[in-house]
Design an enzyme around this catalytic site. Structure first.
Site, PDB file in Angstrom:
ATOM      1  N   TRP A 216     -22.591  63.985  99.619  1.00 53.68           N
ATOM      2  CA  TRP A 216     -21.323  64.517  99.266  1.00 53.68           C
ATOM      3  C   TRP A 216     -20.420  63.466  99.449  1.00 53.68           C
ATOM      4  O   TRP A 216     -20.349  62.549 100.236  1.00 53.68           O
ATOM      5  CB  TRP A 216     -20.828  65.506 100.206  1.00 53.68           C
ATOM      6  CG  TRP A 216     -19.309  65.847 100.093  1.00 53.68           C
ATOM      7  CD1 TRP A 216     -18.391  65.368 100.917  1.00 53.68           C
ATOM      8  CD2 TRP A 216     -18.725  66.768  99.096  1.00 53.68           C
ATOM      9  NE1 TRP A 216     -17.243  65.798 100.283  1.00 53.68           N
ATOM     10  CE2 TRP A 216     -17.268  66.710  99.418  1.00 53.68           C
ATOM     11  CE3 TRP A 216     -19.150  67.585  98.167  1.00 53.68           C
ATOM     12  CZ2 TRP A 216     -16.277  67.523  98.768  1.00 53.68           C
ATOM     13  CZ3 TRP A 216     -18.063  68.484  97.433  1.00 53.68           C
ATOM     14  CH2 TRP A 216     -16.763  68.176  97.694  1.00 53.68           C
TER      15      TRP A 216
ATOM     16  N   ASN B 176     -16.062  62.626  98.582  1.00 56.80           N
ATOM     17  CA  ASN B 176     -14.571  63.046  97.962  1.00 56.80           C
ATOM     18  C   ASN B 176     -13.762  61.897  97.759  1.00 56.80           C
ATOM     19  O   ASN B 176     -14.098  60.716  97.291  1.00 56.80           O
ATOM     20  CB  ASN B 176     -13.759  64.362  98.592  1.00 56.80           C
ATOM     21  CG  ASN B 176     -14.006  64.361  99.976  1.00 56.80           C
ATOM     22  OD1 ASN B 176     -14.552  64.331 100.851  1.00 56.80           O
ATOM     23  ND2 ASN B 176     -12.360  64.351 100.408  1.00 56.80           N
ATOM     24  N   ASP B 177     -12.433  61.892  98.507  1.00 52.99           N
ATOM     25  CA  ASP B 177     -11.510  60.860  98.030  1.00 52.99           C
ATOM     26  C   ASP B 177     -11.955  59.172  97.970  1.00 52.99           C
ATOM     27  O   ASP B 177     -12.645  58.969  99.140  1.00 52.99           O
ATOM     28  CB  ASP B 177     -10.321  61.066  98.928  1.00 52.99           C
ATOM     29  CG  ASP B 177      -9.742  62.184  99.316  1.00 52.99           C
ATOM     30  OD1 ASP B 177     -10.301  63.380  98.617  1.00 52.99           O
ATOM     31  OD2 ASP B 177      -8.981  62.488 100.118  1.00 52.99           O
TER      32      ASP B 177
ATOM     33  N   GLN C  69     -14.621  58.882 101.389  1.00 52.96           N
ATOM     34  CA  GLN C  69     -14.947  60.116 102.053  1.00 52.96           C
ATOM     35  C   GLN C  69     -16.345  60.787 101.776  1.00 52.96           C
ATOM     36  O   GLN C  69     -16.606  60.918 100.629  1.00 52.96           O
ATOM     37  CB  GLN C  69     -14.043  61.270 101.680  1.00 52.96           C
ATOM     38  CG  GLN C  69     -12.349  61.232 102.170  1.00 52.96           C
ATOM     39  CD  GLN C  69     -12.193  61.244 103.623  1.00 52.96           C
ATOM     40  OE1 GLN C  69     -12.176  62.202 104.462  1.00 52.96           O
ATOM     41  NE2 GLN C  69     -11.985  60.036 104.392  1.00 52.96           N
TER      42      GLN C  69
ATOM     43  N   TRP D 191     -18.711  69.352 101.607  1.00 47.13           N
ATOM     44  CA  TRP D 191     -17.729  68.717 102.472  1.00 47.13           C
ATOM     45  C   TRP D 191     -18.329  69.002 103.826  1.00 47.13           C
ATOM     46  O   TRP D 191     -18.618  70.176 104.179  1.00 47.13           O
ATOM     47  CB  TRP D 191     -16.402  69.383 102.118  1.00 47.13           C
ATOM     48  CG  TRP D 191     -15.228  68.260 102.961  1.00 47.13           C
ATOM     49  CD1 TRP D 191     -14.803  67.374 102.449  1.00 47.13           C
ATOM     50  CD2 TRP D 191     -14.747  68.771 104.012  1.00 47.13           C
ATOM     51  NE1 TRP D 191     -13.935  66.803 103.376  1.00 47.13           N
ATOM     52  CE2 TRP D 191     -13.937  67.714 104.467  1.00 47.13           C
ATOM     53  CE3 TRP D 191     -14.966  69.878 104.997  1.00 47.13           C
ATOM     54  CZ2 TRP D 191     -13.286  67.665 105.610  1.00 47.13           C
ATOM     55  CZ3 TRP D 191     -14.125  69.533 106.354  1.00 47.13           C
ATOM     56  CH2 TRP D 191     -13.105  68.561 106.573  1.00 47.13           C
TER      57      TRP D 191
ATOM     58  N   SER E 269      -9.072  60.443 104.994  1.00 45.96           N
ATOM     59  CA  SER E 269      -8.432  59.430 103.930  1.00 45.96           C
ATOM     60  C   SER E 269      -7.654  58.208 104.442  1.00 45.96           C
ATOM     61  O   SER E 269      -6.827  58.841 105.539  1.00 45.96           O
ATOM     62  CB  SER E 269      -8.096  59.887 102.678  1.00 45.96           C
ATOM     63  OG  SER E 269      -9.326  60.646 102.077  1.00 45.96           O
TER      64      SER E 269
ATOM     65  N   ARG F 270      -1.491  63.135 107.204  1.00 43.49           N
ATOM     66  CA  ARG F 270      -2.594  62.435 107.163  1.00 43.49           C
ATOM     67  C   ARG F 270      -2.622  61.443 105.591  1.00 43.49           C
ATOM     68  O   ARG F 270      -1.612  61.272 105.112  1.00 43.49           O
ATOM     69  CB  ARG F 270      -3.925  63.157 106.606  1.00 43.49           C
ATOM     70  CG  ARG F 270      -3.754  64.383 105.582  1.00 43.49           C
ATOM     71  CD  ARG F 270      -4.751  65.425 105.384  1.00 43.49           C
ATOM     72  NE  ARG F 270      -4.839  66.212 104.606  1.00 43.49           N
ATOM     73  CZ  ARG F 270      -4.243  67.498 104.724  1.00 43.49           C
ATOM     74  NH1 ARG F 270      -4.313  67.902 105.825  1.00 43.49           N
ATOM     75  NH2 ARG F 270      -4.304  68.305 103.829  1.00 43.49           N
ATOM     76  N   ASP F 271      -3.762  60.592 105.604  1.00 40.08           N
ATOM     77  CA  ASP F 271      -3.778  59.824 104.411  1.00 40.08           C
ATOM     78  C   ASP F 271      -2.844  58.591 104.257  1.00 40.08           C
ATOM     79  O   ASP F 271      -2.182  58.352 103.212  1.00 40.08           O
ATOM     80  CB  ASP F 271      -3.778  60.593 102.975  1.00 40.08           C
ATOM     81  CG  ASP F 271      -4.816  61.744 103.092  1.00 40.08           C
ATOM     82  OD1 ASP F 271      -5.527  61.912 103.876  1.00 40.08           O
ATOM     83  OD2 ASP F 271      -4.393  62.795 102.285  1.00 40.08           O
TER      84      ASP F 271
ATOM     85  N   GLU G  21      -0.951  65.431  99.466  1.00 39.74           N
ATOM     86  CA  GLU G  21      -2.042  64.528 100.172  1.00 39.74           C
ATOM     87  C   GLU G  21      -2.072  63.411  99.447  1.00 39.74           C
ATOM     88  O   GLU G  21      -1.565  63.113  98.602  1.00 39.74           O
ATOM     89  CB  GLU G  21      -3.329  65.212  99.944  1.00 39.74           C
ATOM     90  CG  GLU G  21      -3.476  66.773 100.335  1.00 39.74           C
ATOM     91  CD  GLU G  21      -4.885  67.570 100.553  1.00 39.74           C
ATOM     92  OE1 GLU G  21      -5.499  67.916 101.502  1.00 39.74           O
ATOM     93  OE2 GLU G  21      -5.425  67.265  99.390  1.00 39.74           O
TER      94      GLU G  21
ATOM     95  N   TRP H  85     -10.719  70.512  94.077  1.00 37.00           N
ATOM     96  CA  TRP H  85     -11.097  71.273  95.319  1.00 37.00           C
ATOM     97  C   TRP H  85     -11.430  72.657  94.707  1.00 37.00           C
ATOM     98  O   TRP H  85     -12.312  73.365  95.525  1.00 37.00           O
ATOM     99  CB  TRP H  85     -10.243  71.108  96.115  1.00 37.00           C
ATOM    100  CG  TRP H  85     -10.251  69.894  97.055  1.00 37.00           C
ATOM    101  CD1 TRP H  85      -9.052  69.074  96.912  1.00 37.00           C
ATOM    102  CD2 TRP H  85     -11.150  69.528  97.891  1.00 37.00           C
ATOM    103  NE1 TRP H  85      -9.498  67.966  97.941  1.00 37.00           N
ATOM    104  CE2 TRP H  85     -10.881  68.196  98.408  1.00 37.00           C
ATOM    105  CE3 TRP H  85     -12.292  70.028  98.374  1.00 37.00           C
ATOM    106  CZ2 TRP H  85     -11.657  67.584  99.369  1.00 37.00           C
ATOM    107  CZ3 TRP H  85     -13.130  69.473  99.014  1.00 37.00           C
ATOM    108  CH2 TRP H  85     -12.913  68.104  99.599  1.00 37.00           C
TER     109      TRP H  85
END
Ligand code: FRU
Length: 489
Positions: free
Chosen positions: A22, A24-25, A41, A49, A82, A152-153, A204, A295
């Site tokens: 998996w 993601n970002d 990610q 996830w 992230s 976050r991020d 985000e 998502w």
């Protein structure tokens, strides 16, 4: 029989995806010592996830990627969410002995002790060997706030004028800006956005950067990208908005009204994208990549050993029109490295109900169309295979609306939210369409409007059909270019 890597069903052939599991970002994109780094990610133990790591790949040309071992593993402060990476050219952090090095700034995600309330804090890791190995900073975490849960991020950049590092951080439904002299000590600068733009989901993955308007170096604007998370009240799922404004090193001021909402992409599958740090001044481009999923259904898309790919790298610029300043995205010129043979057709007239049909001589293809003399009310281009499975790009000339219809594009069964007709207002002049095994990227009018969509045709599309429902259209040029796989050569 052993499955061959990068030959699996639906496997993208020229969009980056990790060897397995998996993703993601995109995270920590930075250019250093002639390499583009792409972290992401990553859940190495599953195709959904899970506990987040930073996976890692490098490229010399943004198109051909080399998979490297995992860069950051969860630690006593939690999982690695992230974040970004920068070159600390002047050793402001004091983490380096000889010359510059890389610093990653990311979110450490765990729970408050003896609680199930999530805790998100910002941490550092640094590398002295071109990102091959990383050391976590012993003073982690470097930034926390007990009052804000979604915290976050971090995206960090060096602000020349004020001689400081600037961090944009997603803080619930706003962006908070912090500054630092050394990447370790952060001070609150300002907060933006509680009443501006779309609040359809949690904010985000922000990014903040400056760009000239219409290529005029004398007129500069700042662009603030903000991804907004999935919310079941809205059919679009997760998506990305942007703001245009001014930034003085402390405060972002929106040029537009609070009600103005600007979307980055009109397709469903471009999320959490941010730009590369430290692109050399001689190059000067603002290069962006996004996570090509949503998502709403990312965990269900019908791939087996791997899940998710990135968009193609895109160069961002600003252009003004009657409505104001808008973000333009163009596929990075390095796509040239995978262009193979092409067929060019000129001065075609497509008459009502007499479609022009072309053989799709490769499943991996770029199609460029210049249109003129639009006398038709409804026309477009269909990509289809023999089983009447198709993706339809249609222009409604009356409404001046471009539609990308994937309701019959292939496998839809995994999510009720997947079939979709995506739409955007535009006075259509030209189209660039890029088809990989399980995606279609559509750019109208030289990147003024982008649609990024996943599609899962069981068999590759075989035919391209130009159609007009009423009246004629004139196609001044149509170019079909075969694209190459980036894997396993
Ligand atoms: C965006 C996001 C980020 C977070 C990461 C976790 O897609 O939700 O806000 O850091 O994914 O994997």
């Amino acid at each position: 029989m052993m499955k061959q890597l990068y030959k699996e069903k639906y496997r993208q052939q020229f969009h980056f995806s990790p060897e397995e599991k998996w993703m993601n970002d995109p995270n920590g994109m930075v250019f250093f010592n002639n390499e583009y780094h792409l972290f992401y990610q990553y859940h190495p133990f599953g195709t959904t996830w899970g506990p987040m790591h930073w996976g890692h790949a490098v490229s010399k040309n943004l198109i051909h990627w080399e998979q490297l071992p995992i860069a950051l593993f969860p630690d006593e402060h939690g999982e690695i969410f992230s974040g970004s990476a920068v070159v600390d050219w002047n050793n402001t952090s004091g983490l380096f002995q000889n010359g510059p090095g890389l610093v990653a700034i990311y979110t450490s995600a765990d729970n408050y002790p003896d609680s199930d309330r999530p805790r998100q804090r910002q941490s550092l890791a640094y590398s002295t060997d071109n990102g091959r190995t990383w050391t976590k900073f012993e003073g982690n975490p470097v930034l926390s706030d007990v009052n804000i849960t979604d915290y976050r991020d971090p995206k960090v950049f060096w602000h020349e004028e004020t001689n400081k590092w600037v961090m944009v951080l997603a803080t619930g439904q706003s962006i908070t800006i912090y500054t630092s002299p050394n990447l370790k000590d952060w001070e609150f600068a300002s907060e933006f956005g509680n009443n501006s733009g779309s609040h359809d989901g949690v904010w985000e993955c922000p990014d903040l950067f400056q760009l000239p308007v219409d290529g005029d170096e004398g007129i500069q604007k700042w662009v603030l990208l903000v991804s907004i998370g999935d919310n079941h009240d809205f059919k679009e799922g997760s998506r990305t908005q942007y703001f245009i404004g001014q930034f003085d090193g402390t405060t972002f001021v929106n040029d537009n009204s609070d009600e103005t909402i600007l979307w980055m992409d009109y397709g469903r599958d471009n999320y959490a994208g941010v730009s590369w740090s430290d692109i050399p001044a001689e190059d000067g481009r603002r290069i962006y990549i996004g996570w090509m999923s949503n998502w709403r259904y990312a965990n269900q898309v019908p791939t087996e050993d791997w899940r998710s790919a990135m968009t193609l790298p895109r160069v961002l610029s600003l252009a003004s029109n009657e409505a104001g300043v808008r973000l333009i995205q163009k596929v990075a010129a390095e796509i040239e490295t995978i262009r193979k043979s092409s067929e060019v057709y000129q001065d075609l007239t497509v008459e009502a109900n007499q479609p022009a049909i072309f053989n799709m001589f490769s499943p991996l293809m770029e199609v460029s169309i210049q249109l003129e003399n639009q006398t038709s009310n409804s026309f477009g281009i269909v990509f289809q295979n023999s089983e009447d499975v198709n993706t339809v790009i249609r222009y409604d000339a009356e409404k001046e609306m471009l539609l990308v219809d994937r309701t019959k594009a292939g496998d839809n069964s995994f999510s009720e939210s997947f079939p979709a007709v995506q739409e955007a207002y535009v006075k259509l002049e030209n189209l660039q369409i890029i088809i990989d095994t399980s995606s279609i990227e559509v750019f109208a009018n030289d990147g003024k409007v982008a649609f990024t969509s996943l599609i899962f045709p069981n068999q590759p599309y075989e035919k391209i059909v130009l159609f007009s429902n009423e009246g004629n259209i004139r196609v001044s040029s149509l170019k079909l270019t075969e694209l190459d796989s980036i894997w396993g050569k």
